[in-house]
Design an enzyme around this catalytic site. Structure first.
Site, short mmCIF file in Angstrom:
data_model
loop_
_atom_site.label_atom_id
_atom_site.label_comp_id
_atom_site.label_asym_id
_atom_site.label_seq_id
_atom_site.Cartn_x
_atom_site.Cartn_y
_atom_site.Cartn_z
N HIS A 72 0.63 -1.17 -0.14
CA HIS A 72 0.03 0.01 -0.02
C HIS A 72 0.92 1.27 -0.06
O HIS A 72 0.28 2.30 -0.43
CB HIS A 72 -0.99 -0.08 1.37
CG HIS A 72 -0.34 0.26 2.42
ND1 HIS A 72 -0.01 -0.88 3.36
CD2 HIS A 72 0.09 1.47 3.14
CE1 HIS A 72 0.38 -0.12 4.41
NE2 HIS A 72 0.21 1.15 4.43
N SER A 94 4.29 2.35 8.01
CA SER A 94 4.33 1.09 7.08
C SER A 94 5.55 0.74 6.11
O SER A 94 6.06 1.59 5.65
CB SER A 94 3.15 1.50 6.08
OG SER A 94 1.70 1.55 6.79
N ASP A 96 0.06 -7.63 1.28
CA ASP A 96 0.80 -6.32 1.43
C ASP A 96 1.85 -6.15 1.57
O ASP A 96 2.60 -5.51 2.42
CB ASP A 96 -0.02 -5.78 2.80
CG ASP A 96 -0.16 -4.06 2.67
OD1 ASP A 96 0.33 -3.70 1.62
OD2 ASP A 96 -0.58 -3.46 3.91
#
Length: 584
Positions: A165, A274, A196
């Site tokens: 992402h 992230s 992901d």
């Protein structure tokens, strides 16, 4: 859903304040409803939850200047209503399920922030992404570009590992080392939106000077300490937060809308974290990717087995290969009367096969009302779980996900009171209505101002945050429930009409599924395009839902198409993928 097996999609409660969040730039693309789903969702972003998960889901924009959060929540699922599934095309990991006889005390493998910083300074990088998402309402153009930031770390082979992402729909990616003012151009080598994860490469030799490759470790035990390293919002320099492992279990991966193994920790994971590593000792225990909004210091990391599955697939095939599925929707057999009805002995445990995906190899050998007793020799409990590590249990999705594409699995079933053993080829399963369409342009075909597109959940998301309630009810229900009957099948819809004299009077027929073209059933958009382009009759007839009909003079419609495209400044009557297919 039968990308794998199904996970129950629950009616979501708008009053809930806790939800899983991952850092993202756009409204989340949600999974479709599964065969074993119970109540339909009323939330803007209904999540495809495992029947064993009652976690609340949502997503954030990642470290964006105008970051906004999108939250979806679901009410806890009563245990007696849950449905057992075999995994949402989503393998939790490639590690063999086995009990471990001993546990390692947390203090034996403790770490401190200083050692994590020392290890990460020459390994963790900051990622700058420029992205542009497709506009599914106007599929011939993109939305305005956005910039965002995330984290990543280098692994063997001169690769940078980060979250999918972080680089989804990217048009330009830069990376920067700690302590360096220079940004280097990076390219996306492979991306797995289900898990992901993504791999970046940097050609510059200067970038790799002094970089240290991090090694992957193992799944940590409960209460073992980890340190999350990255570049979260609130500053420009590297950041380290500490925490301990709270639980290890399948969890909703918000970005990929799949159910995979994840590790919950109590370290803060904020927008920008992230893609950063969670370090345990001197090795990586996982990759930070989402958190639980509305709660303090509850984050989630992708465990090493999932990472290794992703990396191995890319290494072998050069691209992401996906996670496998049996394609089953199953029901627990915890009720005594249910077990007696299906002639299960007292020493037998297993789950009831409710539905089978027609595209799954299981369709060849399994039948509805079979009792699935074992998978690869591992007994399945009545609640659908199997042993995992020391005195832990996990859904049998875990076993399915360990399989590589096209690998054989042995299952034992009870059918009419008799036991049978079958071999099934495991492979990833595609959905009838895709849940997400990252890194690709939407398909479309325009004829006489009629805009035809395949139904996808991103298309429904264009109706806004409350798309479940505001999008056409029939299309929404089909997106959440229907299964493909054959490979390559799509639900083709008339999304809108670009008004012209040629189509005047048909404007109320938008948002209906196209069933036939000149009497031929429509299988997908490519076939519809071929049927229209190859029409030899004077009139062209489209049969839609509700027995609605559109009839056009073919020659006049072809002429009208040119002027409509010119009027609306649309460069082509069909998307690039259809142009290539028509040429072939």
């Amino acid at each position: 859903m039968l990308r794998s097996a199904s996970h129950a999609l629950r009616r979501l409660s708008s009053s809930s304040s806790r939800s899983l969040s991952t850092i993202h730039r756009r409204p989340p693309h949600r999974p479709i409803k599964t065969l074993s789903s119970l109540s339909p969702s009323t939330n803007p972003y209904p999540s495809l939850l495992s029947s064993f998960s009652n976690t609340h889901i949502a997503r954030y924009h990642h470290d964006h200047a105008a970051a906004a959060s999108f939250t979806a929540s679901t009410a806890p699922v009563p245990e007696e209503e849950e449905a057992v599934t075999d995994g949402d095309c989503a393998g939790e990991c490639t590690q063999v399920v086995q009990a471990r006889n001993t546990t390692t005390p947390a203090n034996n493998r403790s770490i401190d922030a200083y050692s994590a910083i020392e290890l990460a300074l020459d390994s963790v990088v900051k990622i700058f992404t420029i992205s542009s998402s497709p506009n599914y309402a106007l599929p011939w153009q993109n939305k305005s570009q956005r910039d965002s930031m995330g984290s990543g770390f280098v692994v063997a082979g001169k690769k940078i590992l980060t979250n999918a992402h972080v680089v989804a729909d990217c048009t330009f990616v830069l990376v920067r080392k700690h302590g360096s003012p220079t940004k280097y151009r990076a390219e996306v080598q492979a991306v797995g939106h289900e898990c992901d994860l993504a791999i970046l490469t940097v050609e510059s030799d200067e970038f790799w000077e002094g970089m240290t490759f991090l090694e992957l470790g193992d799944i940590p035990f409960l209460q073992e300490a980890v340190a999350v390293v990255g570049y979260p919002q609130g500053g420009d320099n590297i950041s380290v937060t500490q925490g301990v492992v709270s639980r290890v279990e399948p969890t909703q991966y918000v970005h990929g809308a799949t159910q995979l193994m994840a590790i919950q920790i109590d370290a803060a994971i904020n927008p920008g974290n992230s893609g950063g590593p969670a370090i345990m000792g001197d090795k990586v225990a996982g990759v930070a990717f989402q958190n639980l909004s509305g709660a303090e210091n509850i984050g989630y990391i992708i465990p090493v087995p999932v990472i290794k599955h992703f990396l191995a697939g890319v290494e072998e095939s050069g691209d992401y290969v996906g996670f496998c599925s049996l394609g089953l929707s199953c029901q627990p057999t915890e009720n005594v009367q249910l077990r007696e009805h299906f002639r299960m002995r007292g020493d037998m445990t297993g789950v009831l096969v409710s539905k089978i995906n027609p595209l799954s190899d299981a369709q060849r050998v399994l039948k509805k009302d079979d009792i699935l007793l074992m998978f690869d020799g591992v007994p399945i409990a009545n609640d659908g779980t199997v042993p995992f590590r020391n005195r832990e249990r996990i859904t049998f999705d875990h076993l399915v996900s360990m399989k590589r594409p096209n690998e054989m699995a042995k299952v034992r079933v009870l059918r009419n009171g008799e036991e049978h053993e079958f071999s099934i080829t495991i492979h990833p399963l595609q959905q009838l209505v895709p849940v997400h369409q990252f890194d690709k342009l939407p398909s479309y075909f325009i004829f006489a101002g009629l805009v035809f597109v395949p139904l996808t959940q991103p298309y429904l998301h264009e109706y806004g945050e409350d798309w479940y309630n505001t999008s056409p009810r029939r299309l929404c229900e089909r997106a959440l429930r229907e299964l493909p009957k054959k490979a390559g099948e799509q639900l083709v819809i008339l999304s809108q009409l670009l008004m012209d004299d040629i189509n005047m009077g048909y404007e109320r027929l938008a948002e209906l599924q196209v069933k036939k073209v000149n009497g031929v059933e429509v299988e997908n958009l490519k076939q519809l395009c071929s049927l229209v382009e190859g029409c030899t009759e004077e009139c062209l007839r489209f049969d839609l839902d509700d027995e609605r009909v559109i009839v056009l003079n073919y020659e006049l419609a072809k002429i009208a198409t040119c002027r409509i495209l010119k009027r609306h400044r649309i460069p082509s009557a069909m998307s690039i993928d259809l142009i290539d297919k028509v040429k072939d």
